[in-house]
Design a protein around this motif. Sequence first.
Motif, mmCIF file in Angstrom:
data_model
loop_
_atom_site.group_PDB
_atom_site.id
_atom_site.type_symbol
_atom_site.label_atom_id
_atom_site.label_comp_id
_atom_site.label_asym_id
_atom_site.label_seq_id
_atom_site.Cartn_x
_atom_site.Cartn_y
_atom_site.Cartn_z
ATOM 1 N N ASN A 311 0.828 -1.204 0.000
ATOM 2 C CA ASN A 311 0.000 0.000 0.000
ATOM 3 C C ASN A 311 0.862 1.254 0.000
ATOM 4 N N ARG A 312 0.262 2.342 -0.446
ATOM 5 C CA ARG A 312 0.899 3.655 -0.313
ATOM 6 C C ARG A 312 0.584 4.198 1.085
ATOM 7 N N ARG A 313 1.601 4.519 1.830
ATOM 8 C CA ARG A 313 1.421 4.983 3.208
ATOM 9 C C ARG A 313 1.663 6.484 3.254
ATOM 10 N N TYR A 314 0.630 7.226 3.692
ATOM 11 C CA TYR A 314 0.699 8.686 3.705
ATOM 12 C C TYR A 314 0.885 9.260 5.109
ATOM 13 N N ALA A 315 0.503 8.524 6.140
ATOM 14 C CA ALA A 315 0.661 9.002 7.520
ATOM 15 C C ALA A 315 0.761 7.805 8.446
ATOM 16 N N ARG A 316 1.673 7.885 9.408
ATOM 17 C CA ARG A 316 1.811 6.824 10.414
ATOM 18 C C ARG A 316 2.391 7.422 11.679
ATOM 19 N N TYR A 317 1.646 7.302 12.768
ATOM 20 C CA TYR A 317 2.099 7.734 14.089
ATOM 21 C C TYR A 317 1.896 6.569 15.056
ATOM 22 N N VAL A 318 2.973 6.136 15.707
ATOM 23 C CA VAL A 318 2.902 5.038 16.667
ATOM 24 C C VAL A 318 2.653 5.620 18.060
ATOM 25 N N PRO A 319 1.670 5.117 18.815
ATOM 26 C CA PRO A 319 1.404 5.649 20.163
ATOM 27 C C PRO A 319 2.622 5.498 21.070
ATOM 28 N N GLN A 320 2.972 6.537 21.769
ATOM 29 C CA GLN A 320 4.085 6.542 22.709
ATOM 30 C C GLN A 320 3.527 6.556 24.137
ATOM 31 N N THR A 321 4.070 5.665 24.995
ATOM 32 C CA THR A 321 3.568 5.565 26.368
ATOM 33 C C THR A 321 4.715 5.672 27.364
ATOM 34 N N PRO A 322 5.402 6.799 27.433
ATOM 35 C CA PRO A 322 6.479 6.946 28.422
ATOM 36 C C PRO A 322 5.906 7.280 29.808
ATOM 37 N N GLY A 323 6.624 6.898 30.843
ATOM 38 C CA GLY A 323 6.191 7.211 32.199
ATOM 39 C C GLY A 323 5.096 6.282 32.701
ATOM 40 N N ASP A 324 4.534 6.639 33.856
ATOM 41 C CA ASP A 324 3.515 5.808 34.482
ATOM 42 C C ASP A 324 2.122 6.065 33.929
ATOM 43 N N ASN A 325 1.871 7.255 33.403
ATOM 44 C CA ASN A 325 0.554 7.556 32.848
ATOM 45 C C ASN A 325 0.693 8.718 31.873
ATOM 46 N N GLY A 326 -0.353 8.937 31.100
ATOM 47 C CA GLY A 326 -0.322 10.028 30.138
ATOM 48 C C GLY A 326 -1.311 9.792 29.011
ATOM 49 N N THR A 327 -1.194 10.602 27.971
ATOM 50 C CA THR A 327 -2.059 10.488 26.792
ATOM 51 C C THR A 327 -1.246 9.977 25.613
ATOM 52 N N PHE A 328 -1.932 9.475 24.610
ATOM 53 C CA PHE A 328 -1.250 8.973 23.417
ATOM 54 C C PHE A 328 -2.128 9.235 22.193
ATOM 55 N N HIS A 329 -1.482 9.186 21.051
ATOM 56 C CA HIS A 329 -2.167 9.341 19.762
ATOM 57 C C HIS A 329 -1.482 8.457 18.736
ATOM 58 N N GLY A 330 -2.256 7.788 17.936
ATOM 59 C CA GLY A 330 -1.712 6.968 16.863
ATOM 60 C C GLY A 330 -2.637 7.003 15.659
ATOM 61 N N GLU A 331 -2.062 6.828 14.484
ATOM 62 C CA GLU A 331 -2.901 6.797 13.285
ATOM 63 C C GLU A 331 -2.149 6.127 12.142
ATOM 64 N N LEU A 332 -2.915 5.667 11.170
ATOM 65 C CA LEU A 332 -2.358 5.054 9.969
ATOM 66 C C LEU A 332 -3.271 5.409 8.805
ATOM 67 N N LEU A 333 -2.686 5.965 7.755
ATOM 68 C CA LEU A 333 -3.425 6.332 6.546
ATOM 69 C C LEU A 333 -2.745 5.658 5.362
ATOM 70 N N GLU A 334 -3.452 4.731 4.719
ATOM 71 C CA GLU A 334 -2.888 3.985 3.600
ATOM 72 C C GLU A 334 -3.886 3.905 2.449
ATOM 73 N N GLU A 335 -3.322 3.765 1.254
ATOM 74 C CA GLU A 335 -4.124 3.585 0.037
ATOM 75 C C GLU A 335 -3.613 2.349 -0.692
ATOM 76 N N THR A 336 -4.527 1.514 -1.156
ATOM 77 C CA THR A 336 -4.122 0.358 -1.937
ATOM 78 C C THR A 336 -3.602 0.798 -3.300
ATOM 79 N N GLN A 337 -2.918 -0.100 -3.981
ATOM 80 C CA GLN A 337 -2.400 0.204 -5.309
ATOM 81 C C GLN A 337 -3.543 0.629 -6.233
ATOM 82 N N PRO A 338 -3.488 1.842 -6.806
ATOM 83 C CA PRO A 338 -4.545 2.255 -7.744
ATOM 84 C C PRO A 338 -4.543 1.357 -8.975
ATOM 85 N N MET A 339 -5.712 0.869 -9.326
ATOM 86 C CA MET A 339 -5.870 -0.012 -10.477
ATOM 87 C C MET A 339 -6.660 0.705 -11.563
#
Length: 593
Positions: A311-339
């Motif tokens: 796939n074509r990958r346009y955005a990728r963020y892996v959730p980070q969990t440092p410390g004992d607690n906190g907030t996180f964000h993750g996302e993945l944006l992909e497109e299959t091969q255009p036919m």
Amino acid sequence: MAYEYGSSAKGLDFPNPFRVENVFRFIAAAVLIGGGLIAIFQGRSGLYAHIGGWALAPILVGVAMLAAGIQHAAVGLSRLRFFFGRGKPAGLAGELADAQLGELAGAVALKSTIRGGAISVAEPTGALNGLLYSLVRPLIWAPQRIQWVAQRLFRTGLTLAVVLLGLLVSLLGVLGEKDMVWLGLFFFIYAAALLLKPLESGDQASTHLGSAGLIVLVLVAILAPVLVHSISSALPNLGGVDLSGQALLLLVCALASVLVFFVAVLRQMVAPPQTTMACELATISMNAPPNQILVELDREMQRNWIEQIPNRRYARYVPQTPGDNGTFHGELLEETQPMPRDDMRTVSFSHALAEPRYRWLTVLSALGVLYTVIGSIALLLFTHQVTMGEIVPALWKYVCFAGGMFSLALFCLRAGHVLWARFDFVSRMTWVEIDGTFQRSHTAVGAQFTDRVRTEKDIVSVNDMTLRVWVAEVDSVTFGSESERRIVGLRGLTDRASALRQQLENFASDQSSVDMPTSRRDVEKIAALGAMNQLAGRPVAPEALLKAMGGAASTASTSSLGPKPAGFCPACGTAVSSAARFCASCGQSLTGG
């Protein structure tokens, strides 16, 4: 640019879209090369006839026609085979490498399109564009390249119409033959320049006709006869080479060609595109790091590769969990091969004439060949009369007429190529976002002093994580394998979005917070340790200890494949396996020795 080939990507093999255009290119090349050879042979005959320096004119004309013909043939040969490899077409935004995180140029606009479920279109500006878009309302939905070409053609057509009207008005006020000759030459050169100028800068160029330009053209049409008459006495005599009729014919043919091209452009438009988007929203809690969601998502994306093409990958963020607690964000944006779309897989003369999108393009290319034939005939008439010794100033009419026809031919062939290079593709876009908070904790299962087996684990606890899933089928268009690709339609895939959301929810709920042995080797070792515990504190020979460990390991191994109970221990009554030599509970020998 390298061509990436994959034997499994059969869906990317489709006929050359320039097949029909190449036929017209080769016909034009054959006409020019044949005419050039005839002109050169006529020049050779003139050299034999000793007509002087005029014998070089047919040779020069022949060389020019040969060069033009070879150029047409070279263009056709360069498009004889068309390759659309695995890395094509261009992505809808900057593409990330395999291990790259973040997003590149264009990803923000792409996500805005997906989130809003709407395609952004540029608002037309200017008086002429306002008139154009009011006359052709569906033009606002056309691909951006089609809009640029339509705007250019509309301005060019209006300019040619005003120039034609100016020529007609000017001819009414001409006072003498010399004035007529120079006025015709002026309008002829101006008309030819109008045809060639937009092509110099590519398909996005335009012949601007604003308020000032319109005023200038009106003044030229009214005052040109007076201006020419006032300076005609200082101008040389052109020997009666009157081009006013040719200028009139050139403008009429140019307007007809622009009209055919404009109709071909309008046939590229479709009904207002679909812009629906499927979005699924869920709240998830899990006892595992949130990046496990992206790991499972990566596996699912790979299972759905098209033709085994990543796939074509346009955005990728892996959730980070440092410390004992906190907030996180993750996302993945992909497109299959255009036919390629199904109707792009057959490009032939019969298909081109039957399909409205290609029918007027075929007519435009045929006009280009027709103008080429007419221009070649005019040049051959010129070379023939020169060879026969009929050298008069009026001969230059043939050269000027041929120049006008070749200008029209070049306009038709080059303008048509912009639309022949159109490709329509279908792909699937998937965008997943996760947001939430995490809390680290430590869990232990089993009593510390009474249980023989205990397990402990540090876990990341995620509560009420927000999961968003967007899935849509994307229609996109590009003009050439290397050009920019734009979205022209979105169709939300509700079933696919729902299934992916459910899969990720199930995956999250299946995550375990307790460590347990899972392999056969672990079970065998635990059984051996249990046997050692049973013999602990007794005087046992090393050989007996090894036998007890071996028997327990064998029992664990066979029990992992399936229990095979054989009876009970005669000392303590514990159920034992047929392969055991000692009781795992009391250590009693089961061999009778």
